[in-house]
Structure formats: C-alpha cells, structure tokens
Design a protein around this motif. Structure first.
Motif, short mmCIF file in Angstrom:
data_model
loop_
_atom_site.label_atom_id
_atom_site.label_comp_id
_atom_site.label_asym_id
_atom_site.label_seq_id
_atom_site.Cartn_x
_atom_site.Cartn_y
_atom_site.Cartn_z
N GLU A 141 0.81 -1.21 0.00
CA GLU A 141 0.00 0.00 0.00
C GLU A 141 0.84 1.27 0.00
O GLU A 141 1.85 1.36 0.68
CB GLU A 141 -0.89 0.04 1.25
N ARG A 142 0.38 2.23 -0.76
CA ARG A 142 0.93 3.58 -0.72
C ARG A 142 -0.19 4.49 -0.24
O ARG A 142 -1.36 4.18 -0.41
CB ARG A 142 1.38 4.03 -2.11
N ILE A 143 0.17 5.62 0.32
CA ILE A 143 -0.85 6.54 0.83
C ILE A 143 -1.76 7.03 -0.29
O ILE A 143 -2.96 7.22 -0.10
CB ILE A 143 -0.21 7.71 1.62
N THR A 144 -1.20 7.19 -1.48
CA THR A 144 -2.02 7.62 -2.62
C THR A 144 -3.11 6.60 -2.92
O THR A 144 -4.27 6.96 -3.13
CB THR A 144 -1.13 7.81 -3.87
N ASN A 145 -2.75 5.32 -2.90
CA ASN A 145 -3.73 4.27 -3.15
C ASN A 145 -4.79 4.24 -2.06
O ASN A 145 -5.97 4.03 -2.33
CB ASN A 145 -3.04 2.92 -3.28
N THR A 146 -4.37 4.46 -0.82
CA THR A 146 -5.29 4.48 0.30
C THR A 146 -6.34 5.58 0.12
O THR A 146 -7.54 5.35 0.30
CB THR A 146 -4.52 4.69 1.62
N LEU A 147 -5.90 6.76 -0.25
CA LEU A 147 -6.83 7.88 -0.44
C LEU A 147 -7.78 7.61 -1.61
O LEU A 147 -8.98 7.91 -1.53
CB LEU A 147 -6.06 9.18 -0.65
N TRP A 148 -7.28 7.04 -2.68
CA TRP A 148 -8.15 6.71 -3.81
C TRP A 148 -9.13 5.61 -3.46
O TRP A 148 -10.27 5.61 -3.93
CB TRP A 148 -7.31 6.36 -5.05
N ASP A 149 -8.72 4.65 -2.64
CA ASP A 149 -9.65 3.62 -2.19
C ASP A 149 -10.82 4.24 -1.43
O ASP A 149 -11.98 3.84 -1.61
CB ASP A 149 -8.95 2.58 -1.31
N LEU A 150 -10.54 5.23 -0.59
CA LEU A 150 -11.60 5.92 0.14
C LEU A 150 -12.54 6.65 -0.82
O LEU A 150 -13.75 6.68 -0.63
CB LEU A 150 -11.02 6.90 1.17
#
Length: 185
Positions: A141-150
């Motif tokens: 996981e990258r923080i960018t992917n986490t934000l896009w998942d949200l």
C-alpha cells in the motif's frame, strides 16, 4: 436518500413504514413514507443481508489473497493508473462494488461506512508498513492508493443509494400501474 430506520408503524398488510427523503421537481427535499414492500429482499432483515454480503466479500478477498499466496500473483493488483497523485488498480473497483452493495442494503449511513472504510484503510496501511506476517507482499500500500480507495468507497456508496432509490421508484410505478389497470377492469 432513503432512511433505513423503522418508525414502528404498520399498514394494512403489517409492513413497517420507513421514512424516505427524495427531491421533488423543484429540487426541494420532501419526506415520504415507504413501506418495506418497496425494498428489495423484503422478507429478510437488512442485518442478515449486510452480514451475508460482507461474508461473501470476505470470502472473495481471502480467495484472491490465497491465489496470490499459491500462484505468486494477485490478479486484481493490476495498476490502471499509477502516478504520484493517482493510484487506481482493479482492487479500486472491488471497493466500488462492495460499497455499492452497502449503499443499496443500508442507505443513509454514509458517515458510518466512510469511517468503516477509513479504519480498514488505516489498518491495511499500518499492517503493510510494519510488514505484519509478510503482508507487504500482498498489499504493498501507498498513501495515494489508500486515499483513492476511500474515494472509490464513497462513489460506490452513493451509487448504491441511487440504485436503491431507482429500484423503489420503479417498483412504486409498477404497483401504481397495476392498481390502475385493476380499477379499469
């Protein structure tokens, strides 16, 4: 938006009344009553449906991660867009479809499900970064992917609510048409 809270009233067929908010032709929000006959799967409680739905999602995720463990690759970890500011993979659409189901089954609970999704993403991010039980090989996981998942969670939830509203309007129209044709006979 449809509210899932029962008011405890019953009509002639002993169906519970549910409040709903929708927009009229002027764009104003109006309250109306919807009985449980308007809802899909009216013979099951929403709690049962949510549990069943989440169990199916969990089985799917475990099966995919097992495939990753056995075969050495994750079939959904295909980056569609991967930049410094955008990270969208096929898993993003799994998030969307999961939250479409939740929005359809449990409408008007956006904040609760957003918090649920955020807590999951935080746990996923932390577990990945401490490499708990080698999970980094699976999630990365990258923080960018986490934000896009949200973001995909939220879009899915809105789509689920819209789909439920469409379902109810279609069912009501069919019932009204059926009643009108009975009166003509």
């Amino acid at each position: 938006r449809i509210s899932h809270e029962s008011r405890g009233m019953a009509d002639d067929a002993n169906a519970k009344a549910t409040s709903a908010r929708k927009r009229d032709s002027n764009g104003s929000v109006v309250l109306c009553e919807i009985d449980d006959r308007d809802l899909p799967f009216a013979k099951r409680s929403r709690s049962e449906l949510v549990c069943l739905f989440l169990c199916c999602c969990a089985v799917l995720v475990v099966a995919l991660h097992t495939m990753n463990y056995l075969a050495g690759y994750d079939p959904l970890n295909i980056a569609l867009i991967a930049t410094d500011y955008v990270s969208i993979d096929v898993w993003s659409f799994v998030h969307t479809f999961t939250f479409v189901g939740l929005g359809f089954l449990v409408p008007d609970q956006r904040l609760m499900f957003f918090c649920f999704g955020a807590l999951w993403e935080i746990a996923e991010y932390v577990l990945c970064n401490i490499n708990f039980m080698g999970v980094q090989a699976i999630w990365n996981e990258r923080i960018t992917n986490t934000l896009w998942d949200l973001w995909f969670n939220s879009i899915g939830y809105f789509l689920g609510e819209a789909l439920l509203a469409y379902w109810i309007e279609t069912k009501r129209a069919a019932r009204t048409q059926q009643q009108a044709s009975k009166k003509r006979k």
